[in-house]
Design an enzyme around this catalytic site. Structure first.
Site, PDB file in Angstrom:
ATOM      1  N   LYS A 173      88.331 109.351  52.251  1.00 50.66           N
ATOM      2  CA  LYS A 173      89.460 110.102  52.799  1.00 50.66           C
ATOM      3  C   LYS A 173      89.796 111.355  51.998  1.00 50.66           C
ATOM      4  CE  LYS A 173      91.835 106.609  55.449  1.00 50.66           C
ATOM      5  NZ  LYS A 173      91.110 105.419  54.903  1.00 50.66           N
ATOM      6  N   HIS A 223      73.463 116.956  38.826  1.00 50.17           N
ATOM      7  CA  HIS A 223      72.665 116.527  39.986  1.00 50.17           C
ATOM      8  C   HIS A 223      71.397 117.375  40.118  1.00 50.17           C
ATOM      9  CE1 HIS A 223      76.806 115.325  41.775  1.00 50.17           C
ATOM     10  NE2 HIS A 223      76.211 114.216  41.415  1.00 50.17           N
ATOM     11  N   SER A 278      81.100 114.767  39.486  1.00 53.56           N
ATOM     12  CA  SER A 278      81.795 115.463  40.572  1.00 53.56           C
ATOM     13  C   SER A 278      83.304 115.269  40.450  1.00 53.56           C
ATOM     14  CB  SER A 278      81.333 114.940  41.932  1.00 53.56           C
ATOM     15  OG  SER A 278      79.972 115.185  42.107  1.00 53.56           O
ATOM     16  N   ARG A 282      74.189 108.378  32.780  1.00 49.34           N
ATOM     17  CA  ARG A 282      74.890 109.178  31.785  1.00 49.34           C
ATOM     18  C   ARG A 282      75.238 108.285  30.600  1.00 49.34           C
ATOM     19  NH1 ARG A 282      78.507 111.448  36.561  1.00 49.34           N
ATOM     20  NH2 ARG A 282      77.994 109.320  37.108  1.00 49.34           N
TER      21      ARG A 282
HETATM   22  P1  ADP Z   1      79.272 111.573  40.489  1.00 49.61           P
HETATM   23  O1  ADP Z   1      78.733 112.889  40.025  1.00 49.61           O
HETATM   24  O2  ADP Z   1      80.659 111.665  40.967  1.00 49.61           O
HETATM   25  O3  ADP Z   1      79.048 110.432  39.541  1.00 49.61           O
HETATM   26  P2  ADP Z   1      77.380 110.905  42.691  1.00 49.61           P
HETATM   27  O4  ADP Z   1      77.622 109.669  43.491  1.00 49.61           O
HETATM   28  O5  ADP Z   1      77.237 112.116  43.487  1.00 49.61           O
HETATM   29  O6  ADP Z   1      78.526 111.128  41.733  1.00 49.61           O
HETATM   30  O7  ADP Z   1      76.123 110.695  41.741  1.00 49.61           O
HETATM   31  C1  ADP Z   1      74.851 110.486  42.265  1.00 49.61           C
HETATM   32  C2  ADP Z   1      73.876 110.169  41.166  1.00 49.61           C
HETATM   33  O8  ADP Z   1      73.801 111.270  40.276  1.00 49.61           O
HETATM   34  C3  ADP Z   1      74.214 108.972  40.296  1.00 49.61           C
HETATM   35  O9  ADP Z   1      73.012 108.303  39.972  1.00 49.61           O
HETATM   36  C4  ADP Z   1      74.809 109.569  39.064  1.00 49.61           C
HETATM   37  O10 ADP Z   1      74.637 108.738  37.934  1.00 49.61           O
HETATM   38  C5  ADP Z   1      73.962 110.813  38.952  1.00 49.61           C
HETATM   39  N1  ADP Z   1      74.623 111.868  38.186  1.00 49.61           N
HETATM   40  C6  ADP Z   1      75.795 112.452  38.432  1.00 49.61           C
HETATM   41  N2  ADP Z   1      76.114 113.368  37.493  1.00 49.61           N
HETATM   42  C7  ADP Z   1      75.088 113.351  36.602  1.00 49.61           C
HETATM   43  C8  ADP Z   1      74.814 114.042  35.378  1.00 49.61           C
HETATM   44  N3  ADP Z   1      75.688 114.911  34.865  1.00 49.61           N
HETATM   45  N4  ADP Z   1      73.654 113.766  34.737  1.00 49.61           N
HETATM   46  C9  ADP Z   1      72.809 112.846  35.248  1.00 49.61           C
HETATM   47  N5  ADP Z   1      73.002 112.151  36.385  1.00 49.61           N
HETATM   48  C10 ADP Z   1      74.124 112.386  37.047  1.00 49.61           C
END
Ligand code: ADP
Length: 162
Positions: free
Chosen positions: A41, A17, A128, A90
């Site tokens: 939840k 992120h 995450s 990803r």
């Molecule tokens: P998660 O990490 O569980 O996929 P999020 O809903 O918090 O969840 O993700 C928010 C955004 O960040 C999405 O667009 C997701 O594709 C992107 N994202 C998450 N992890 C990565 C990563 N390792 N590299 C690039 N983008 C990411």
């Protein structure tokens, strides 16, 4: 002025992120990191906790703000004036859902354009949910999340680390 929003759950925020945040803050004039309040939840952190973690990490970036929102992303965009949605891509597995949601958002709010940043190779495996799963079993998460949050993630996962 380009105003973008990077929406997500960020439960918890990972290096993947952060990489997307840094890169999009360099592209757009303003970036809002929007934490979705989806009342999940089995969330590890409350929305307020996630907002404060993200604020701490982005405090040196003058064009980044952190906020939370309920309901439809496009409604929050109309309120905040953001017209660009940033998402990270990803693997191909992300693509189908992302394409569908980007097109739906565009139909709902024609000013909304979605921009995809390809993941940094270093973090292409990272999500995450992987962090939550590893932490729940006491795995080493230091390569996944900023160091100041490691202990809090173990605490939330009811794991005692020395
Ligand atoms: P998660 O990490 O569980 O996929 P999020 O809903 O918090 O969840 O993700 C928010 C955004 O960040 C999405 O667009 C997701 O594709 C992107 N994202 C998450 N992890 C990565 C990563 N390792 N590299 C690039 N983008 C990411």
């Amino acid at each position: 002025m380009s105003k973008a929003i990077y929406p997500g759950s960020f439960d918890p925020v990972t290096f993947g992120h952060l990489d997307i945040i840094t890169r999009s803050a360099a592209i757009f004039d303003e970036l809002i990191v929007g934490v979705l309040n989806n009342s999940e939840k089995n969330a590890l952190f409350s929305v307020d906790e996630r907002v404060s973690m993200l604020k701490e990490l982005t405090k040196e970036n003058p064009n980044v703000t952190v906020d939370s929102f309920d309901g439809l992303l496009v409604d929050y965009m109309k309120k905040s004036g953001a017209t660009i949605i940033v998402r990270g891509l990803r693997a191909v597995t992300d693509f189908e859902y992302e394409l569908q949601i980007a097109q739906t958002n565009h139909v709902e709010y024609p000013k909304a354009e979605t921009v995809f940043l390809t993941t940094n190779l270093k973090y292409s495996y990272l999500s995450s949910s992987i962090v939550r799963e590893f932490a729940a079993y006491g795995g080493d998460i230091t390569k996944f999340v900023p160091p100041q949050f490691v202990d809090r993630i173990y605490e939330k996962s009811n794991i005692k680390k020395q």
